[in-house]
Design a protein around this motif. Structure first.
Motif, mmCIF file in Angstrom:
data_model
loop_
_atom_site.group_PDB
_atom_site.id
_atom_site.type_symbol
_atom_site.label_atom_id
_atom_site.label_comp_id
_atom_site.label_asym_id
_atom_site.label_seq_id
_atom_site.Cartn_x
_atom_site.Cartn_y
_atom_site.Cartn_z
ATOM 1 N N GLY A 56 39.388 23.843 88.664
ATOM 2 C CA GLY A 56 38.364 23.340 87.752
ATOM 3 C C GLY A 56 36.964 23.469 88.309
ATOM 4 O O GLY A 56 36.039 23.928 87.612
ATOM 5 N N SER A 57 36.774 23.072 89.563
ATOM 6 C CA SER A 57 35.444 23.153 90.165
ATOM 7 C C SER A 57 35.000 24.591 90.346
ATOM 8 O O SER A 57 33.820 24.917 90.184
ATOM 9 C CB SER A 57 35.433 22.417 91.511
ATOM 10 N N GLY A 58 35.945 25.484 90.667
ATOM 11 C CA GLY A 58 35.589 26.894 90.813
ATOM 12 C C GLY A 58 35.111 27.512 89.514
ATOM 13 O O GLY A 58 34.109 28.232 89.480
ATOM 14 N N LEU A 59 35.808 27.203 88.414
ATOM 15 C CA LEU A 59 35.408 27.743 87.119
ATOM 16 C C LEU A 59 34.074 27.164 86.662
ATOM 17 O O LEU A 59 33.224 27.878 86.118
ATOM 18 C CB LEU A 59 36.496 27.453 86.082
ATOM 19 N N LEU A 60 33.878 25.857 86.890
ATOM 20 C CA LEU A 60 32.605 25.244 86.521
ATOM 21 C C LEU A 60 31.459 25.815 87.357
ATOM 22 O O LEU A 60 30.343 26.006 86.850
ATOM 23 C CB LEU A 60 32.679 23.728 86.695
ATOM 24 N N PHE A 61 31.719 26.088 88.624
ATOM 25 C CA PHE A 61 30.681 26.662 89.476
ATOM 26 C C PHE A 61 30.234 28.019 88.944
ATOM 27 O O PHE A 61 29.035 28.303 88.870
ATOM 28 C CB PHE A 61 31.190 26.797 90.906
ATOM 29 N N VAL A 62 31.189 28.850 88.566
ATOM 30 C CA VAL A 62 30.836 30.176 88.045
ATOM 31 C C VAL A 62 30.060 30.047 86.742
ATOM 32 O O VAL A 62 29.056 30.742 86.530
ATOM 33 C CB VAL A 62 32.103 31.029 87.832
ATOM 34 N N ALA A 63 30.496 29.139 85.854
ATOM 35 C CA ALA A 63 29.791 28.946 84.589
ATOM 36 C C ALA A 63 28.354 28.489 84.820
ATOM 37 O O ALA A 63 27.414 28.977 84.164
ATOM 38 C CB ALA A 63 30.543 27.926 83.738
ATOM 39 N N MET A 64 28.154 27.563 85.754
ATOM 40 C CA MET A 64 26.803 27.076 86.034
ATOM 41 C C MET A 64 25.969 28.132 86.748
ATOM 42 O O MET A 64 24.750 28.199 86.563
ATOM 43 C CB MET A 64 26.877 25.802 86.864
ATOM 44 N N LEU A 65 26.614 28.949 87.556
ATOM 45 C CA LEU A 65 25.895 30.038 88.221
ATOM 46 C C LEU A 65 25.353 31.023 87.193
ATOM 47 O O LEU A 65 24.202 31.477 87.283
ATOM 48 C CB LEU A 65 26.826 30.751 89.206
ATOM 49 N N PHE A 66 26.168 31.350 86.198
ATOM 50 C CA PHE A 66 25.702 32.234 85.137
ATOM 51 C C PHE A 66 24.612 31.561 84.306
ATOM 52 O O PHE A 66 23.653 32.208 83.875
ATOM 53 C CB PHE A 66 26.873 32.644 84.244
ATOM 54 N N GLY A 67 24.774 30.250 84.045
ATOM 55 C CA GLY A 67 23.735 29.528 83.325
ATOM 56 C C GLY A 67 22.423 29.500 84.080
ATOM 57 O O GLY A 67 21.347 29.607 83.486
ATOM 58 N N LEU A 68 22.504 29.372 85.409
ATOM 59 C CA LEU A 68 21.309 29.422 86.243
ATOM 60 C C LEU A 68 20.621 30.772 86.124
ATOM 61 O O LEU A 68 19.387 30.847 86.015
ATOM 62 C CB LEU A 68 21.679 29.149 87.698
ATOM 63 N N ALA A 69 21.406 31.847 86.122
ATOM 64 C CA ALA A 69 20.821 33.182 86.002
ATOM 65 C C ALA A 69 20.107 33.351 84.674
ATOM 66 O O ALA A 69 19.008 33.917 84.604
ATOM 67 C CB ALA A 69 21.920 34.239 86.158
ATOM 68 N N LEU A 83 9.210 23.258 82.358
ATOM 69 C CA LEU A 83 10.502 22.672 81.992
ATOM 70 C C LEU A 83 11.646 23.595 82.392
ATOM 71 O O LEU A 83 12.660 23.142 82.937
ATOM 72 C CB LEU A 83 10.543 22.400 80.489
ATOM 73 N N GLY A 84 11.472 24.885 82.140
ATOM 74 C CA GLY A 84 12.496 25.845 82.537
ATOM 75 C C GLY A 84 12.670 25.923 84.042
ATOM 76 O O GLY A 84 13.791 26.066 84.550
ATOM 77 N N ARG A 85 11.566 25.842 84.777
ATOM 78 C CA ARG A 85 11.645 25.882 86.241
ATOM 79 C C ARG A 85 12.406 24.675 86.776
ATOM 80 O O ARG A 85 13.293 24.807 87.632
ATOM 81 C CB ARG A 85 10.226 25.905 86.831
ATOM 82 N N ARG A 86 12.096 23.496 86.260
ATOM 83 C CA ARG A 86 12.794 22.292 86.704
ATOM 84 C C ARG A 86 14.271 22.334 86.310
ATOM 85 O O ARG A 86 15.138 21.893 87.071
ATOM 86 C CB ARG A 86 12.129 21.049 86.103
ATOM 87 N N LEU A 87 14.539 22.856 85.117
ATOM 88 C CA LEU A 87 15.929 22.953 84.668
ATOM 89 C C LEU A 87 16.729 23.881 85.561
ATOM 90 O O LEU A 87 17.879 23.584 85.922
ATOM 91 C CB LEU A 87 15.963 23.454 83.221
ATOM 92 N N SER A 88 16.138 25.002 85.962
ATOM 93 C CA SER A 88 16.835 25.955 86.824
ATOM 94 C C SER A 88 17.124 25.355 88.192
ATOM 95 O O SER A 88 18.236 25.479 88.715
ATOM 96 C CB SER A 88 16.008 27.234 86.966
ATOM 97 N N LEU A 89 16.127 24.696 88.777
ATOM 98 C CA LEU A 89 16.335 24.078 90.085
ATOM 99 C C LEU A 89 17.340 22.937 90.007
ATOM 100 O O LEU A 89 18.142 22.730 90.927
ATOM 101 C CB LEU A 89 14.995 23.572 90.634
ATOM 102 N N GLY A 108 20.715 22.798 92.202
ATOM 103 C CA GLY A 108 20.934 21.783 93.226
ATOM 104 C C GLY A 108 21.805 20.625 92.803
ATOM 105 O O GLY A 108 22.633 20.141 93.580
ATOM 106 N N ASP A 109 21.659 20.167 91.566
ATOM 107 C CA ASP A 109 22.354 18.957 91.138
ATOM 108 C C ASP A 109 23.737 19.212 90.558
ATOM 109 O O ASP A 109 24.585 18.317 90.563
ATOM 110 C CB ASP A 109 21.517 18.207 90.088
ATOM 111 N N TYR A 110 23.976 20.400 90.049
ATOM 112 C CA TYR A 110 25.226 20.633 89.330
ATOM 113 C C TYR A 110 26.070 21.746 89.953
ATOM 114 O O TYR A 110 27.203 21.509 90.382
ATOM 115 C CB TYR A 110 24.923 20.949 87.864
ATOM 116 N N ALA A 111 25.536 22.967 90.012
ATOM 117 C CA ALA A 111 26.334 24.093 90.502
ATOM 118 C C ALA A 111 26.811 23.860 91.927
ATOM 119 O O ALA A 111 27.994 24.057 92.246
ATOM 120 C CB ALA A 111 25.524 25.389 90.409
#
Length: 226
Positions: free
Chosen positions: A100-113, A137-143, A147-150
């Motif tokens: 579960g954590s591995g799949l969520l990490f990949v999803a958030m990594l793509f969202g970060l990109a 707002l976009g800059r803060r969302l990306s960081l 840091g907080d999720y992925a």
């Protein structure tokens, strides 16, 4: 008799697949994280001037191009590691956390990109003055996504893999301690210390290197036993 010969071959291939995929993922992710950290300035006021530089835009574009390949290699690495440790042995709880954590990490990594690409409007242009608030707002969302999720999902993945490897006796003591330290950093330090996210690719590189090294030692022991 035929199945008995096929099983050792599969066991020998799996660690090498995990090692190769993990090394490729660690190198790609580490490079992408460095470029993204450089490409997202800490001071929002100087962002427009910074992003106007062509070299900076090219660096950002390179980082975004590496992310999809890093995600693919991570999925390969996760599948091979899970097969290597026997799907978590008897501990289905940590096995579920690992997947579960591995799949969520990949999803958030793509969202970060996608979020980082949106900072430059997809084309690398600096944000107009009237859109400075939206860009901030976009800059803060990306960081925050980084840091907080992925990376906290990466911490759960690190803990799960380390616990399973410890229970099955597959990892040496130094690798267990490295996994514990990496998980703590990713879980509690990541938000306050920039660049600490690089701990994750370093841990993956260490784990992959050990698994790959161990896979080349195993045939010697198998041959000696026969």
């Amino acid at each position: 008799m035929q199945s008995a010969k096929a099983e050792p071959a599969r066991v020998l291939r799996t660690p090498r697949a995990a090692g190769v995929a993990g090394i490729l993922f660690a190198l790609l992710l580490g490079t992408a994280l460095v470029l993204v950290r450089i490409a997202i300035p800490v001071d929002a006021d100087s962002a427009a001037h910074w992003l106007a530089d062509e070299d900076h835009r090219n660096a950002l574009k390179t980082a975004l191009g590496l992310v999809p390949f890093a995600g693919v290699f991570f999925l390969w690495f996760m599948g091979a590691v899970r097969d290597y440790v026997g799907h978590g042995g008897e501990d289905r709880f940590f096995d579920t956390l690992l997947v579960g954590s591995g799949l969520l990490f990949v999803a958030m990594l793509f969202g970060l990109a996608v979020g980082v690409d949106g900072l430059t409007g997809g084309g690398g242009a600096s944000p107009p003055t009237g859109e400075q608030q939206s860009w901030e707002l976009g800059r803060r969302l990306s960081l925050s996504l980084l840091g907080d999720y992925a990376m906290r999902m990466a911490a759960v993945f690190t803990v799960s893999t380390t616990v399973i490897g410890h229970h099955l006796g597959l990892f040496p003591r130094w690798l267990k301690w490295l996994g514990a330290v990496a998980a703590l950093v990713l879980m509690f330090v990541i938000s306050s210390v920039p660049w600490s996210e690089l701990v994750f690719p370093v841990w993956v590189l260490a784990l992959s290197g050990y698994v790959l090294w161990a896979s080349f030692r195993r045939p010697d022991r198998t041959t000696a036993a026969t």
